[in-house]
Design a protein around this motif. Sequence first.
Motif, short mmCIF file in Angstrom:
data_model
loop_
_atom_site.label_atom_id
_atom_site.label_comp_id
_atom_site.label_asym_id
_atom_site.label_seq_id
_atom_site.Cartn_x
_atom_site.Cartn_y
_atom_site.Cartn_z
N VAL A 129 0.82 -1.17 -0.14
CA VAL A 129 -0.13 0.08 -0.11
C VAL A 129 0.75 1.07 -0.02
O VAL A 129 0.79 2.30 -0.79
N ASN A 130 1.99 1.27 0.95
CA ASN A 130 2.78 2.45 1.07
C ASN A 130 3.40 2.77 -0.49
O ASN A 130 3.66 3.88 -0.83
N LEU A 131 3.82 1.40 -1.11
CA LEU A 131 4.59 1.51 -2.59
C LEU A 131 3.66 2.29 -3.25
O LEU A 131 3.86 3.05 -4.12
N THR A 132 2.27 1.81 -3.43
CA THR A 132 1.30 2.28 -4.25
C THR A 132 1.36 3.78 -4.07
O THR A 132 1.01 4.39 -5.03
N LEU A 133 1.00 4.23 -2.88
CA LEU A 133 0.79 5.53 -2.61
C LEU A 133 2.04 6.48 -3.07
O LEU A 133 1.81 7.52 -3.45
N ASP A 134 3.13 5.95 -2.92
CA ASP A 134 4.25 6.76 -3.35
C ASP A 134 4.49 6.84 -4.81
O ASP A 134 4.85 7.92 -5.19
N MET A 135 4.14 5.64 -5.48
CA MET A 135 3.88 5.93 -6.88
C MET A 135 2.97 6.95 -7.52
O MET A 135 2.83 7.37 -8.41
N LEU A 136 1.85 7.04 -6.68
CA LEU A 136 0.63 7.68 -6.93
C LEU A 136 0.87 9.23 -6.53
O LEU A 136 0.21 10.26 -7.29
N ARG A 137 1.75 9.65 -5.76
CA ARG A 137 1.83 10.89 -5.18
C ARG A 137 2.36 11.70 -6.38
O ARG A 137 3.40 11.34 -7.01
N PRO A 138 2.11 13.09 -6.59
CA PRO A 138 2.76 13.69 -7.36
C PRO A 138 4.14 14.26 -6.87
O PRO A 138 4.34 14.49 -5.78
N ARG A 139 5.06 14.33 -7.84
CA ARG A 139 6.33 14.58 -7.40
C ARG A 139 6.86 16.07 -7.73
O ARG A 139 6.26 16.40 -9.04
N PRO A 140 7.50 16.86 -7.15
CA PRO A 140 8.16 18.22 -7.42
C PRO A 140 8.60 18.24 -8.90
O PRO A 140 9.16 17.06 -9.19
N ASP A 141 8.27 19.06 -9.72
CA ASP A 141 8.76 19.19 -10.99
C ASP A 141 10.34 19.25 -11.09
O ASP A 141 10.88 18.67 -11.78
#
Length: 166
Positions: A129-141
Motif C-alpha cells: 500500500v505504501n509503495l502504491t501511494l508513493d507511486m501515485l503521489r505527485p512529485r515536484p517538477d
Amino acid sequence: MSIEIILSIMDRLEKMHKSLLKLAYNKTEFIKTGDMDGLNQLLKDEQSHVAAITQLELQRQQKVTDYLEAKGIAHAEHATVAQVMEVANNPEEHFKLDEARKKLLLAIETLKHQNELNQKIIFQSLQFVNLTLDMLRPRPDQINYSSNNARGSNNSKENTYFDSQA
C-alpha cells in the motif's frame, strides 16, 4: 486431591487454543481476500476466545496451587503443571499430565506460528500500500538547490542543482 480437575481444565484449554487456531487460519484468508467486515467479526470472536482462555488459565493456576498445597508444597507465585508432575503419586498421573501438557504446548506453538504468518502478511500488505501511494503521489517538477531560489532573488543566473559557493 486428584489431578482429574487439572486435566479437565487443560483439555478445555487445548480445545480453546485449537478453536483460536481455526480463527487464525480464517484470518489468513480474510487478510488475503481483503474482507474487512469478515476480519472485524473474526477479531471480535478472537477477543471472546482470549477472554475464555484467560479465565481457564486462572482456574488452572488455582487448581494447581490447591493441589500443591494439599501435597504440602509451599505456595508458589506461579504454580506450574511441571511442579505437579514432580510430586505426582504414580507414574500414570505423571504420564497423563505430561500428555496433556504436550498437547497444549503443541496447540499454542502452532497458534504462535500462524499468528506470526498473519503478521508478516499484514506487514507485506502495508508495504505494498505504501509503495502504491508513493507511486501515485505527485512529485515536484524540479528540485533546485541554488542560492538564488533560497534568497528569493529573481536574478537570471543559471539554474543549477548545487551552488558551489555554499
